[in-house]
Design a protein around this motif. Structure first.
Motif, PDB file in Angstrom:
ATOM      1  N   SER A   1       0.836  -1.204   0.000  1.00  0.00           N
ATOM      2  CA  SER A   1       0.000   0.000   0.000  1.00  0.00           C
ATOM      3  C   SER A   1       0.872   1.257   0.000  1.00  0.00           C
ATOM      4  N   ILE A   2       0.255   2.395  -0.284  1.00  0.00           N
ATOM      5  CA  ILE A   2       0.974   3.674  -0.254  1.00  0.00           C
ATOM      6  C   ILE A   2       1.565   3.891   1.145  1.00  0.00           C
ATOM      7  N   ALA A   3       0.749   3.564   2.173  1.00  0.00           N
ATOM      8  CA  ALA A   3       1.221   3.752   3.545  1.00  0.00           C
ATOM      9  C   ALA A   3       2.481   2.912   3.799  1.00  0.00           C
ATOM     10  N   ASP A   4       2.466   1.657   3.323  1.00  0.00           N
ATOM     11  CA  ASP A   4       3.646   0.789   3.492  1.00  0.00           C
ATOM     12  C   ASP A   4       4.874   1.392   2.814  1.00  0.00           C
ATOM     13  N   ILE A   5       4.652   1.929   1.615  1.00  0.00           N
ATOM     14  CA  ILE A   5       5.776   2.510   0.859  1.00  0.00           C
ATOM     15  C   ILE A   5       6.345   3.718   1.600  1.00  0.00           C
ATOM     16  N   PHE A   6       5.446   4.556   2.113  1.00  0.00           N
ATOM     17  CA  PHE A   6       5.902   5.752   2.834  1.00  0.00           C
ATOM     18  C   PHE A   6       6.676   5.369   4.101  1.00  0.00           C
ATOM     19  N   ILE A   7       6.266   4.273   4.750  1.00  0.00           N
ATOM     20  CA  ILE A   7       6.957   3.849   5.977  1.00  0.00           C
ATOM     21  C   ILE A   7       8.289   3.159   5.647  1.00  0.00           C
ATOM     22  N   LYS A   8       8.234   2.252   4.672  1.00  0.00           N
ATOM     23  CA  LYS A   8       9.424   1.461   4.333  1.00  0.00           C
ATOM     24  C   LYS A   8      10.528   2.329   3.717  1.00  0.00           C
ATOM     25  N   PHE A   9      10.117   3.346   2.975  1.00  0.00           N
ATOM     26  CA  PHE A   9      11.102   4.204   2.314  1.00  0.00           C
ATOM     27  C   PHE A   9      10.948   5.637   2.809  1.00  0.00           C
ATOM     28  N   SER A  10      11.434   5.867   4.031  1.00  0.00           N
ATOM     29  CA  SER A  10      11.264   7.206   4.599  1.00  0.00           C
ATOM     30  C   SER A  10      12.585   7.966   4.670  1.00  0.00           C
ATOM     31  N   THR A  11      13.697   7.319   4.273  1.00  0.00           N
ATOM     32  CA  THR A  11      14.979   8.040   4.208  1.00  0.00           C
ATOM     33  C   THR A  11      15.646   7.762   2.857  1.00  0.00           C
TER      34      THR A  11
END
Ligand SMILES: [Zn+2]
Length: 320
Positions: free
Chosen positions: A11-21
């Motif tokens: 999900s978009i939320a997963d992507i934002f969390i997994k790739f936050s740096t």
């Protein structure tokens, strides 16, 4: 028997969390480029390389680069060199989040929307970003369609103000489409709907052992299908109001067209014919990977494996 769990697409939320740096994104790009975990020099291929952290981490810089320790080479290289991420001043986070948003937008997402959503500085930057992502979605060697295939053509855009209707129609772009029932979609921007043109599309699209081919009553189809396929051809006659006869229908390809048009008309107001093939590649890719759980990973991998597309290549040439 163990219950088979269907993996859910990320999900978009997963992507934002997994790739936050930036570091997380760059590590990921490295994993895609060097799956065996061994980083090799992009010039000489030597494995004897050293990771060098950048001193002052500015917003636009990748967090590290590599130095080749082979004394005859001694080149510096970035893990993104030779990928579609190269020559971009955008943070990798922006790229990763853009990929997620594009994959998740059923009707597509405009560059202006992406610019707002991700806080990208300029429209042109956002536009270029979306087109490089679309470029990576193109199928280099599409598999021919078999089983039951529906074929149709549609017209996109084309209203030119101040011109008569006759001329305005000529400005419309023709899109040929085919869908295998329960299978893949194929969309192509074609110059016209003449027999020879449609015939070229049919031959490039259909598997020799296709079971049946369904179209509407357009007169060009029997000739376009030719002796190879015409014995397997079935038509519905929209003119007399016939849309379904038994299992003969072109409803699947028509609904794909209608989704495409809602996206194209709704999101991309000034769609140039020159770039239409890339929008079609995006729609096709999203449709064909709709139940693929690894679609995000696969898209990043594609961006790592497509050579850089220069801005000049995107914007030069005729606006055909
Ligand atoms: Zn080297």
């Amino acid at each position: 028997m163990p219950k088979r769990i269907h993996p859910k697409p990320i999900s978009i939320a997963d992507i934002f969390i997994k790739f936050s740096t930036e570091a997380q994104c760059l590590e990921y790009v490295e994993k895609m480029r060097w799956p065996d975990g061994v980083v090799r020099c992009s010039t000489c291929g030597d494995k004897n390389v050293k990771r060098v952290m950048r001193q002052s981490e500015s917003k636009n810089k990748r967090p590290w680069f590599y130095l080749c320790l082979n004394k005859d080479c001694h080149q510096q290289f970035s893990p993104t060199a030779g990928t579609l991420f190269a020559d971009s001043h955008l943070p990798l986070i922006t790229w990763f989040h853009a990929i997620g948003l594009i994959l998740n937008a059923k009707k597509g997402i405009s560059a202006a929307q992406l610019q707002r959503d991700l806080g990208i500085g300029g429209y042109k930057t956002a536009w270029y970003l979306t087109h490089r992502i679309r470029e990576s979605m193109k199928e280099a060697n599409p598999v021919p369609l078999g089983g039951i295939v529906e074929i149709d053509e549609t017209y996109i855009g084309g209203k030119v103000s101040g011109m008569g209707m006759k001329f305005a129609k000529k400005q419309k772009r023709v899109v040929a489409g085919a869908v295998q029932r329960g299978g893949k979609l194929r969309l192509r921007h074609i110059p016209d709907a003449k027999i020879e043109t449609l015939s070229g599309f049919v031959k490039a699209t259909l598997a020799p052992d296709v079971e049946r081919v369904m179209t509407d009553q357009l007169r060009a189809y029997p000739a376009a299908l030719g002796p190879e396929f015409v014995d397997r051809h079935e038509k519905v006659n929209h003119i007399i109001g016939e849309y379904v006869r038994g299992d003969v229908t072109t409803n699947s390809i028509e609904s794909a067209f209608s989704l495409l048009k809602r996206g194209v008309i709704g999101q991309f107001h000034k769609l140039s014919g020159k770039h239409l093939h890339r929008y079609l590649a995006e729609f096709e890719y999203r449709f064909n990977n709709r139940s693929e759980s690894d679609v995000f990973i696969n898209t990043v991998r594609r961006l790592c494996n497509v050579s850089p597309l220069r801005f000049a290549e995107l914007t030069s040439g005729p606006k055909a």
